[in-house]
Scaffold this motif. Structure first.
Motif, PDB file in Angstrom:
ATOM      1  N   ARG A   1       7.292  -9.226  32.982  1.00  0.00           N
ATOM      2  CA  ARG A   1       7.285  -7.956  33.709  1.00  0.00           C
ATOM      3  C   ARG A   1       7.331  -8.205  35.201  1.00  0.00           C
ATOM      4  NH1 ARG A   1       3.219  -5.016  35.942  1.00  0.00           N
ATOM      5  NH2 ARG A   1       1.590  -6.330  35.036  1.00  0.00           N
ATOM      6  N   LEU A   2       8.158  -7.410  35.874  1.00  0.00           N
ATOM      7  CA  LEU A   2       8.205  -7.340  37.339  1.00  0.00           C
ATOM      8  C   LEU A   2       7.957  -5.881  37.698  1.00  0.00           C
ATOM      9  CD1 LEU A   2      11.420  -9.442  38.105  1.00  0.00           C
ATOM     10  CD2 LEU A   2       9.055 -10.141  38.468  1.00  0.00           C
ATOM     11  N   GLY A   3       6.817  -5.581  38.257  1.00  0.00           N
ATOM     12  CA  GLY A   3       6.476  -4.186  38.530  1.00  0.00           C
ATOM     13  C   GLY A   3       6.382  -3.434  37.224  1.00  0.00           C
ATOM     14  N   ASP A   4       7.136  -2.351  37.110  1.00  0.00           N
ATOM     15  CA  ASP A   4       7.138  -1.539  35.893  1.00  0.00           C
ATOM     16  C   ASP A   4       8.306  -1.885  34.962  1.00  0.00           C
ATOM     17  OD1 ASP A   4       4.879  -0.137  36.699  1.00  0.00           O
ATOM     18  OD2 ASP A   4       6.070   1.355  37.790  1.00  0.00           O
ATOM     19  N   GLU A   5       9.098  -2.888  35.323  1.00  0.00           N
ATOM     20  CA  GLU A   5      10.282  -3.226  34.531  1.00  0.00           C
ATOM     21  C   GLU A   5      10.037  -4.468  33.685  1.00  0.00           C
ATOM     22  OE1 GLU A   5      14.146  -2.730  36.429  1.00  0.00           O
ATOM     23  OE2 GLU A   5      13.089  -1.973  38.202  1.00  0.00           O
ATOM     24  N   HIS A   6      10.590  -4.436  32.484  1.00  0.00           N
ATOM     25  CA  HIS A   6      10.459  -5.552  31.548  1.00  0.00           C
ATOM     26  C   HIS A   6      11.782  -6.298  31.456  1.00  0.00           C
ATOM     27  CE1 HIS A   6       7.429  -2.576  30.305  1.00  0.00           C
ATOM     28  NE2 HIS A   6       6.688  -3.650  30.167  1.00  0.00           N
TER      29      HIS A   6
ATOM     30  N   ASP B   1       4.701 -10.588  37.409  1.00  0.00           N
ATOM     31  CA  ASP B   1       3.459  -9.847  37.224  1.00  0.00           C
ATOM     32  C   ASP B   1       2.756 -10.184  35.912  1.00  0.00           C
ATOM     33  OD1 ASP B   1       3.288  -8.172  39.605  1.00  0.00           O
ATOM     34  OD2 ASP B   1       5.135  -7.277  38.872  1.00  0.00           O
ATOM     35  N   GLU B   2       3.526 -10.446  34.877  1.00  0.00           N
ATOM     36  CA  GLU B   2       2.926 -10.719  33.575  1.00  0.00           C
ATOM     37  C   GLU B   2       3.972 -11.359  32.671  1.00  0.00           C
ATOM     38  OE1 GLU B   2       0.358  -8.248  30.214  1.00  0.00           O
ATOM     39  OE2 GLU B   2       1.350  -7.158  31.824  1.00  0.00           O
ATOM     40  N   VAL B   3       3.513 -12.220  31.769  1.00  0.00           N
ATOM     41  CA  VAL B   3       4.385 -12.832  30.760  1.00  0.00           C
ATOM     42  C   VAL B   3       3.891 -12.387  29.396  1.00  0.00           C
ATOM     43  CG1 VAL B   3       5.107 -15.005  29.703  1.00  0.00           C
ATOM     44  CG2 VAL B   3       5.023 -14.813  32.187  1.00  0.00           C
ATOM     45  N   TYR B   4       4.824 -11.962  28.556  1.00  0.00           N
ATOM     46  CA  TYR B   4       4.484 -11.467  27.217  1.00  0.00           C
ATOM     47  C   TYR B   4       4.650 -12.523  26.132  1.00  0.00           C
ATOM     48  CZ  TYR B   4       4.851  -6.980  29.581  1.00  0.00           C
ATOM     49  OH  TYR B   4       4.690  -5.935  30.446  1.00  0.00           O
ATOM     50  N   GLY B   5       5.214 -13.658  26.467  1.00  0.00           N
ATOM     51  CA  GLY B   5       5.427 -14.696  25.466  1.00  0.00           C
ATOM     52  C   GLY B   5       6.791 -14.558  24.808  1.00  0.00           C
ATOM     53  N   PHE B   6       6.936 -15.253  23.678  1.00  0.00           N
ATOM     54  CA  PHE B   6       8.217 -15.260  22.973  1.00  0.00           C
ATOM     55  C   PHE B   6       8.527 -13.894  22.382  1.00  0.00           C
ATOM     56  CE2 PHE B   6       7.273 -19.879  22.507  1.00  0.00           C
ATOM     57  CZ  PHE B   6       8.378 -20.337  23.195  1.00  0.00           C
TER      58      PHE B   6
ATOM     59  N   GLY C   1      18.041  -0.313  36.402  1.00  0.00           N
ATOM     60  CA  GLY C   1      16.647  -0.485  36.784  1.00  0.00           C
ATOM     61  C   GLY C   1      16.478  -0.227  38.263  1.00  0.00           C
ATOM     62  N   GLU C   2      15.243  -0.253  38.709  1.00  0.00           N
ATOM     63  CA  GLU C   2      14.965  -0.021  40.128  1.00  0.00           C
ATOM     64  C   GLU C   2      15.215  -1.261  40.969  1.00  0.00           C
ATOM     65  OE1 GLU C   2      11.161   1.755  40.795  1.00  0.00           O
ATOM     66  OE2 GLU C   2      11.396   3.115  39.098  1.00  0.00           O
TER      67      GLU C   2
END
Length: 187
Positions: free
Chosen positions: A46-51, A127-132, A147-148
């Motif tokens: 995730r970067l900001g609100d985008e995945h 911002d966050e990593v969700y994994g595989f 996207g933005e």
């Protein structure tokens, strides 16, 4: 058809050829079904609100954001700094800032995605990593959603995820982009 059946048909070459053709066609159909069942594997982040998704083979590793980053004098604002990763220097790039989305706010979920590139030691602050994340390869969309963040030139398709589609971020294209490689300010 078994090997014994082929042996029995050796005296009838045309029947043997038909049996071999049937076996080859059955084998080709099974291979096609295997291709349809192939899956694409990537790393969700995730970067900001985008995945986004990054192809698994383009990510060397994912590490926690280092507590201290060495400032790089004369670097563009999106260069977060240098970190030592197992004795090697790693340039850490704030991806959100690079893409025009403002600086990344460091938190407990912030990670560095290290690019798997032969010549470049760079990590991307996200911002966050969700994994595989796994998707049937046949579900890949050719056109990524809007996207933005200004990143369309680094996207190569997307995969549907619930009501959304997650764009595939081409890290090799990013790592070889002149904009990305030109990290020094033009003062």
């Amino acid at each position: 058809m078994t090997e014994a059946s082929f042996t029995e048909l050796r005296d009838d070459p045309w029947a043997l050829l038909r049996a071999m053709e049937q076996r080859a066609l059955a084998s080709a159909e099974a291979a096609d079904e295997g291709l349809a069942a192939r899956e694409w594997v990537g790393i969700g982040f995730r970067l900001g609100d985008e995945h986004f998704l990054a192809p698994r083979e383009e990510v060397r590793e994912i590490v926690a954001c280092p507590a201290k980053l060495a400032r790089v004098p004369g670097a563009r604002p999106w260069v977060a700094g240098l970190a030592s990763l197992r004795g090697q220097l790693l340039t850490v790039i704030d991806m959100k800032a690079f893409l025009g989305g403002g600086a990344t706010r460091l938190g407990r979920d912030t990670r560095v995605v290290v690019i798997n590139h032969r010549e470049l030691g760079a990590g991307l602050l996200v911002d966050e990593v969700y994994g595989f994340r796994r998707f049937p390869d046949s579900e890949r969309l050719e056109t990524p959603p809007e996207g933005e963040l200004r990143c369309r030139r680094y996207l190569s398709g997307a995969f549907p995820h619930g009501d959304d589609a997650w764009p595939v971020f081409d890290l090799q294209a990013l790592a070889e982009s002149p904009n990305f490689l030109h990290a020094a300010r033009d003062d």
